[in-house]
Design an enzyme around this catalytic site. Structure first.
Site, mmCIF file in Angstrom:
data_model
loop_
_atom_site.group_PDB
_atom_site.id
_atom_site.type_symbol
_atom_site.label_atom_id
_atom_site.label_comp_id
_atom_site.label_asym_id
_atom_site.label_seq_id
_atom_site.Cartn_x
_atom_site.Cartn_y
_atom_site.Cartn_z
ATOM 1 N N ASP A 35 2.286 43.346 57.431
ATOM 2 C CA ASP A 35 2.891 42.182 56.782
ATOM 3 C C ASP A 35 1.876 41.043 56.684
ATOM 4 O O ASP A 35 1.013 40.898 57.540
ATOM 5 C CB ASP A 35 4.109 41.722 57.595
ATOM 6 C CG ASP A 35 4.924 40.679 56.862
ATOM 7 O OD1 ASP A 35 5.016 40.749 55.620
ATOM 8 O OD2 ASP A 35 5.478 39.780 57.527
ATOM 9 N N ASN A 83 12.032 46.236 49.020
ATOM 10 C CA ASN A 83 10.925 45.718 48.203
ATOM 11 C C ASN A 83 11.090 46.000 46.717
ATOM 12 O O ASN A 83 10.407 45.380 45.885
ATOM 13 C CB ASN A 83 9.587 46.288 48.674
ATOM 14 C CG ASN A 83 9.106 45.702 49.983
ATOM 15 O OD1 ASN A 83 8.352 46.344 50.717
ATOM 16 N ND2 ASN A 83 9.538 44.494 50.314
#
Length: 265
Positions: A35, A83
């Protein structure tokens, strides 16, 4: 884009790896929630896709170091089901980047005895990406070194749901007795059935959550939260996470005294 497994031999790096190997047991399976690409790009005044491109170098370094250490399984949380809600141009650029990296590095994976695997809802993956994945998986399937798993279009809730669906269907068809369902049987229906649960889970970028990643499998994982944004994460941060892992006492619900008694026995 730098090629994988081209790092020059570094005596200090070799020394660190040997120390980690001899200090204590290494994790058999490391999971990483990669991330911080977007925030890294914003800080640098670059596009989000530039952050993802920069993150590929971190993947290269971590994969190489993990393989050199003898880690058996490395799972990289690459793209979640959630996502798919991102802007279409970003998704398209990410998929093109994945294809480019796989095509460029497939032979390197083969030469370094790394086996590529993938988990996730493949029905959501574009055909050209699936084709490239299938080709790379087939190319490396006989490798017996580290298994590098890409968690793509994956979520822990999806994994548990699809396992429940398959079990329910087998019960309905009379192929499975409900009385035989236990934790081990359930785990055999998860997408991760072929690998051990993660011993160590690393989350980068300073966020303190596991973001729907391997919810069942991370029940007893040791979790390390790193403040480093993924494009800046390198093998030294990986080594530090492993050192922290080696300091921890994994009790699996038992007491320290019970563990010591078992060691004596």
């Amino acid at each position: 884009m730098p090629q994988w497994f081209t790092s020059k031999s570094d005596p200090e790096d070799t020394r660190i790896q040997e120390t980690l190997k001899s200090s204590c047991v290494l994790p058999r399976h490391i999971g990483i929630i990669m991330d911080g690409n977007g925030r890294w790009a914003k800080i640098k005044g670059k596009s989000r896709i530039a952050g993802h491109v920069a993150g590929v170098e971190s993947v290269r370094d971590v994969v190489e170091a993990s393989s050199q250490l003898g880690i058996e399984n490395l799972t990289l949380f690459t793209f979640s089901i959630e996502n798919w809600k991102r802007p279409k141009p970003e998704i398209s650029a990410l998929m093109k980047l994945l294809i480019k990296v796989l095509r460029k590095e497939a032979v390197k994976l083969l030469e370094n005895d790394i086996r590529l695997e993938v988990i996730g809802d493949m029905e959501m993956i574009p055909d050209d990406v699936r084709k490239t994945l299938d080709e790379t998986i087939e190319l490396t399937r006989k490798n017996r070194g580290m298994a590098m798993t890409i968690a793509l279009s994956y979520s822990g809730k999806w994994d548990i749901t699809q396992a429940c669906r398959h079990i329910a269907l087998q019960v309905k068809q009379g192929l499975l007795d409900p009385e035989t369902i236990d934790e081990n049987l359930f785990a055999s229906y998860l997408s991760t059935a072929s690998m051990p649960d993660p011993d160590l889970l690393i989350r980068t970028s300073g966020e303190y959550r596991i973001s729907n990643f391997m919810l069942w499998q991370n029940a007893y994982s040791e979790i390390i939260f790193s403040n480093t944004l993924w494009p800046d994460f390198r093998r030294n941060e990986l080594y530090e996470a492993i050192r922290e892992f080696q300091k921890r006492e994994r009790r699996f619900g038992k007491t320290s005294e019970q563990l010591k008694t078992n060691e004596v026995e």
